[in-house]
Design a protein around this motif. Structure first.
Motif, PDB file in Angstrom:
ATOM      1  N   TRP A 183     -60.853 -10.220  61.049  1.00 33.30           N
ATOM      2  CA  TRP A 183     -60.889 -10.547  59.702  1.00 33.30           C
ATOM      3  C   TRP A 183     -59.688 -11.603  59.499  1.00 33.30           C
ATOM      4  N   GLY A 184     -59.236 -12.223  60.727  1.00 33.37           N
ATOM      5  CA  GLY A 184     -58.037 -13.020  60.691  1.00 33.37           C
ATOM      6  C   GLY A 184     -56.867 -12.757  61.049  1.00 33.37           C
ATOM      7  N   ARG A 185     -56.048 -13.486  61.022  1.00 31.03           N
ATOM      8  CA  ARG A 185     -54.505 -12.743  61.130  1.00 31.03           C
ATOM      9  C   ARG A 185     -53.918 -11.713  60.375  1.00 31.03           C
ATOM     10  N   GLY A 186     -53.404 -10.856  60.898  1.00 27.38           N
ATOM     11  CA  GLY A 186     -52.800  -9.792  60.129  1.00 27.38           C
ATOM     12  C   GLY A 186     -52.221  -8.719  60.830  1.00 27.38           C
ATOM     13  N   ARG A 187     -52.037  -7.619  60.293  1.00 28.65           N
ATOM     14  CA  ARG A 187     -51.066  -6.510  60.577  1.00 28.65           C
ATOM     15  C   ARG A 187     -51.837  -5.085  60.272  1.00 28.65           C
ATOM     16  N   PRO A 188     -51.608  -3.965  61.013  1.00 30.14           N
ATOM     17  CA  PRO A 188     -52.216  -2.771  60.676  1.00 30.14           C
ATOM     18  C   PRO A 188     -51.716  -2.228  59.330  1.00 30.14           C
ATOM     19  N   GLY A 189     -52.113  -1.382  58.708  1.00 24.30           N
ATOM     20  CA  GLY A 189     -51.604  -0.670  57.505  1.00 24.30           C
ATOM     21  C   GLY A 189     -50.877   0.498  58.535  1.00 24.30           C
ATOM     22  N   TRP A 190     -50.054   1.259  57.521  1.00 24.72           N
ATOM     23  CA  TRP A 190     -49.245   2.229  58.089  1.00 24.72           C
ATOM     24  C   TRP A 190     -50.027   3.420  58.412  1.00 24.72           C
ATOM     25  N   HIS A 191     -50.924   3.784  57.534  1.00 23.68           N
ATOM     26  CA  HIS A 191     -51.807   4.934  58.057  1.00 23.68           C
ATOM     27  C   HIS A 191     -52.548   4.917  59.385  1.00 23.68           C
ATOM     28  N   LEU A 240     -43.863   5.847  67.090  1.00 26.04           N
ATOM     29  CA  LEU A 240     -42.892   5.210  66.496  1.00 26.04           C
ATOM     30  C   LEU A 240     -43.181   4.183  66.000  1.00 26.04           C
ATOM     31  N   THR A 241     -42.903   3.817  64.282  1.00 28.16           N
ATOM     32  CA  THR A 241     -43.528   2.975  63.702  1.00 28.16           C
ATOM     33  C   THR A 241     -42.572   1.908  63.747  1.00 28.16           C
ATOM     34  N   ASP A 242     -43.040   0.689  64.504  1.00 27.48           N
ATOM     35  CA  ASP A 242     -42.374  -0.468  64.550  1.00 27.48           C
ATOM     36  C   ASP A 242     -42.811  -1.682  64.018  1.00 27.48           C
ATOM     37  N   VAL A 243     -43.618  -1.413  63.095  1.00 30.01           N
ATOM     38  CA  VAL A 243     -44.218  -2.615  62.291  1.00 30.01           C
ATOM     39  C   VAL A 243     -44.420  -2.143  60.910  1.00 30.01           C
ATOM     40  N   ILE A 265     -39.394  -8.786  64.749  1.00 31.43           N
ATOM     41  CA  ILE A 265     -39.245  -7.558  64.562  1.00 31.43           C
ATOM     42  C   ILE A 265     -38.750  -6.790  65.501  1.00 31.43           C
ATOM     43  N   LEU A 266     -38.993  -7.105  66.783  1.00 25.55           N
ATOM     44  CA  LEU A 266     -38.691  -6.243  68.340  1.00 25.55           C
ATOM     45  C   LEU A 266     -37.270  -6.338  68.148  1.00 25.55           C
ATOM     46  N   GLU A 267     -36.562  -7.262  67.719  1.00 25.63           N
ATOM     47  CA  GLU A 267     -35.117  -7.329  68.038  1.00 25.63           C
ATOM     48  C   GLU A 267     -34.619  -6.422  66.774  1.00 25.63           C
ATOM     49  N   VAL A 268     -35.106  -5.941  65.654  1.00 26.63           N
ATOM     50  CA  VAL A 268     -34.660  -4.909  64.865  1.00 26.63           C
ATOM     51  C   VAL A 268     -35.112  -3.562  65.437  1.00 26.63           C
ATOM     52  N   THR A 269     -36.174  -3.307  65.854  1.00 25.35           N
ATOM     53  CA  THR A 269     -36.760  -2.093  66.221  1.00 25.35           C
ATOM     54  C   THR A 269     -36.222  -1.365  67.466  1.00 25.35           C
ATOM     55  N   GLU A 305     -44.232  14.469  74.780  1.00 28.47           N
ATOM     56  CA  GLU A 305     -44.971  13.856  76.016  1.00 28.47           C
ATOM     57  C   GLU A 305     -45.131  12.460  75.921  1.00 28.47           C
ATOM     58  N   ARG A 306     -45.363  12.116  74.839  1.00 20.46           N
ATOM     59  CA  ARG A 306     -45.409  10.318  74.520  1.00 20.46           C
ATOM     60  C   ARG A 306     -44.877   9.995  73.255  1.00 20.46           C
ATOM     61  N   TYR A 307     -44.309   8.726  73.316  1.00 21.45           N
ATOM     62  CA  TYR A 307     -43.622   8.134  72.093  1.00 21.45           C
ATOM     63  C   TYR A 307     -44.626   6.573  72.052  1.00 21.45           C
ATOM     64  N   PRO A 308     -45.558   6.697  71.442  1.00 22.26           N
ATOM     65  CA  PRO A 308     -46.338   5.462  71.434  1.00 22.26           C
ATOM     66  C   PRO A 308     -45.865   4.695  70.319  1.00 22.26           C
ATOM     67  N   LYS A 309     -45.911   3.404  70.343  1.00 22.58           N
ATOM     68  CA  LYS A 309     -45.496   2.423  69.478  1.00 22.58           C
ATOM     69  C   LYS A 309     -46.564   1.704  68.804  1.00 22.58           C
ATOM     70  N   ALA A 310     -46.446   1.742  67.507  1.00 20.85           N
ATOM     71  CA  ALA A 310     -47.574   0.976  66.853  1.00 20.85           C
ATOM     72  C   ALA A 310     -47.918  -0.435  67.367  1.00 20.85           C
ATOM     73  N   THR A 311     -46.855  -1.190  67.660  1.00 20.09           N
ATOM     74  CA  THR A 311     -47.334  -2.804  68.035  1.00 20.09           C
ATOM     75  C   THR A 311     -48.070  -2.506  69.372  1.00 20.09           C
ATOM     76  N   GLU A 312     -47.929  -1.550  70.034  1.00 19.44           N
ATOM     77  CA  GLU A 312     -48.789  -1.707  71.437  1.00 19.44           C
ATOM     78  C   GLU A 312     -50.068  -0.975  71.211  1.00 19.44           C
ATOM     79  N   HIS A 313     -50.607  -0.808  70.133  1.00 24.24           N
ATOM     80  CA  HIS A 313     -51.796   0.002  69.962  1.00 24.24           C
ATOM     81  C   HIS A 313     -52.531  -0.781  69.033  1.00 24.24           C
ATOM     82  N   ILE A 314     -52.302  -2.246  68.949  1.00 24.51           N
ATOM     83  CA  ILE A 314     -53.210  -2.977  67.919  1.00 24.51           C
ATOM     84  C   ILE A 314     -54.812  -3.152  68.147  1.00 24.51           C
TER      85      ILE A 314
END
Length: 468
Positions: free
Chosen positions: A205-213, A69-72, A87-91, A111-120
RNA sequence: GGCGCCGUCGCCAAGUGGUAAGGCAGGAGACUGCAAAUCUCCCACCGUCGGUUCGAUUCCGACCGGCGCCUCCA
């Protein structure tokens, strides 16, 4: 049992398929971005994957399916920023809605629905491997990019020529300092709105977020291993999403990523791809409000091959509703039947064989459906014949059970107690009227029922009713 | 410009080098008090033009028409 064959996008042909360990098929399916309700087009793909996992089990294997589940992502952040939300309030609401819609369509649980934000952490680790392997580079602003020029296999899935992206195709504007216009972001340096919406994390590399892929590679490898059996998704994901997944995964591990890639074609409406930007989307809730069952949509989708475009026309769902009603009527008849004929058992055996052959041949659901309907016709005829072969009836029931375990097309009969009581009352009035041969009164009672969408059938053992 | 797909009965949609599954809708009949459900029967020469072949809807080519990807995307 015939051999399962699937079209592998990587090889561009239909090939025999089997799990590497001979037991469990490990499959990864790209899930929704939860910032909006998933539309019927999205669900066509999820339904194709549902069919895939059911057929895999039919082949005798177990399934370990992961759907992320892409949540970011950009759209989620934009939406959150617009209302000052996290973002959590949106997703979260859309995640719930996704599961509700999914169940309405009888799509089995993965079997699983992992969320992106929980796998940083996993994603950061993957980026570090890529940097260490010298296939990724860090830009001045702290973003990290994958250098496609340093991965010779780039383009093997999509078979696009990377040397020249020609005029006419839109090339992404160079927001950041990329070495090559086609290099893609593994890690995106945080912007103010990312911080404001809770979409930024610490990294080397500093504050940031993952790319989609990145999320799909990281989560797929975490739950399924560095090499797994099957990766599925919509055809639009071939490029760049899946191409990039392959690049970043294989460049990190040096091993093949997914052994087989399967892609489902699009759903069109009014002759154009169903997409939010086109403005022609329909949702599961719309369908439900119109009284269209999930089984009707399943039928509509399975009536076409998954690798062909399918157009949702004005009366498509009505046609499927009628088809599915026929299946439901047959299912009830099979339950109530008391005996069969030798020819019934024969029909069941032939139907099963045709059904399996169709499905194992690259998921030919339309042909499998044809086998089911042929069986229904033949079985109805035999049931009319009033034989005395009880084992034959059991054979028929088993065949139908097998087929329905994959297609799952028997429409539900939700029993509203109040409605049922009201119907029973009308029916007993009608029965009394018929007994005194007052057909006008009997027809009036039936008309009342019909007006409320209740259809009745007089049989030798009394009157049966159902919702139309 | 590159890559890919599609054009089969009124509608949806499989399929095969030797004259075409299934569903929906429709027509005729059986059953029924009438319906419904069910059964029986009927309902297409596969976009166009060439080529290959003993034979093509199925292979090849051209053309016409439609769609997708190459950018976020199921």
């Amino acid at each position: 049992m015939p051999e399962l064959r699937l079209y592998n996008t990587l090889a561009r042909r239909v090939e025999p398929f089997a799990p590497a360990d001979g037991q469990t098929v490990r499959m990864y399916t790209c899930g929704p971005t939860v910032y909006n309700p998933a539309h019927l087009g999205n669900f066509r793909t999820f339904l194709f994957e549902d069919l895939l996992r059911r057929v895999i089990r039919l082949a005798g294997w177990q399934v370990e399916q992961v759907m992320n589940l892409t949540d970011v992502d950009d759209k989620i952040i934009r939406k959150a920023a617009a209302t000052g939300a996290n973002i959590l309030e949106v997703t979260e609401p859309f995640t719930e809605l996704f599961h509700r819609d999914r169940r309405y369509l009888r799509i089995e649980d993965a079997e699983r629905y992992p969320k992106a934000t929980e796998h940083i952490p996993e994603m950061i680790a993957l980026v570090e491997r890529l940097v260490a392997n010298n296939v990724a580079y860090i830009a001045d602003d702290g973003s990290v990019y994958f250098a496609i020029a340093r991965f010779p296999d780039y383009g093997k899935l999509s078979q696009l020529d990377t040397r020249e992206i020609r005029a006419g195709a839109r090339v992404a504007q160079d927001e950041y300092a990329k070495e090559n216009a086609q290099d893609f972001a593994l890690w995106k340096a945080a912007k103010p709105e990312d911080e404001a919406t809770g979409a930024a994390w610490d990294s080397p590399w500093g504050r940031g977020r993952p790319g989609w892929h990145l999320e799909c590679s990281a989560m797929a490898m975490k739950y399924l291993g560095e090499t797994f059996d099957l990766h599925a998704g919509g055809i639009d994901l071939i490029f760049p999403h899946h191409e990039d997944e392959i690049a970043q995964s294989e460049a990190a591990t040096g091993k093949p990523f997914a052994r087989c890639w399967c892609h489902g074609e699009f759903l069109l409406t009014d002759g154009a791809k169903m997409a939010k930007r086109v403005g022609n989307v329909a949702n599961v809730v719309d369908m439900r409000d119109q009284g269209i069952s999930g089984t009707a949509y399943r039928h509509f989708v399975f009536n076409a091959h998954y690798r062909k475009q399918l157009n949702l026309g004005d009366d498509s769902l009505e046609q499927s509703r009628a088809a599915v009603n026929r299946i439901g009527a047959f299912a009830r008849r099979l339950v109530e039947a008391t005996t069969g004929t030798a020819a019934l058992a024969d029909a069941a055996t032939r139907a099963e064989r045709a059904f399996l052959e169709a499905l194992f041949d690259d998921l030919n659901a339309p042909e499998a459906l044809a086998a089911l309907f042929t069986f229904i016709s033949e079985a109805n005829r035999e049931l009319d014949a009033q034989g005395d072969d009880l084992p034959a009836l059991e054979r028929a029931r088993a065949a139908f059970r097998l087929m329905d375990s994959v297609l799952d097309l028997v429409p539900e009969q939700e029993v509203d107690a109040d409605l049922a009581a009201w119907v029973e009352e009308r029916l007993s009035m009608r029965r009394a009227a018929r007994e005194r041969r007052d057909f006008a009164a009997a027809d009036a009672a039936r008309a009342e029922l019909t007006a409320r969408g209740i259809l009745i059938e007089d049989g030798p053992d009394g009157t049966r009713w159902r919702k139309g």
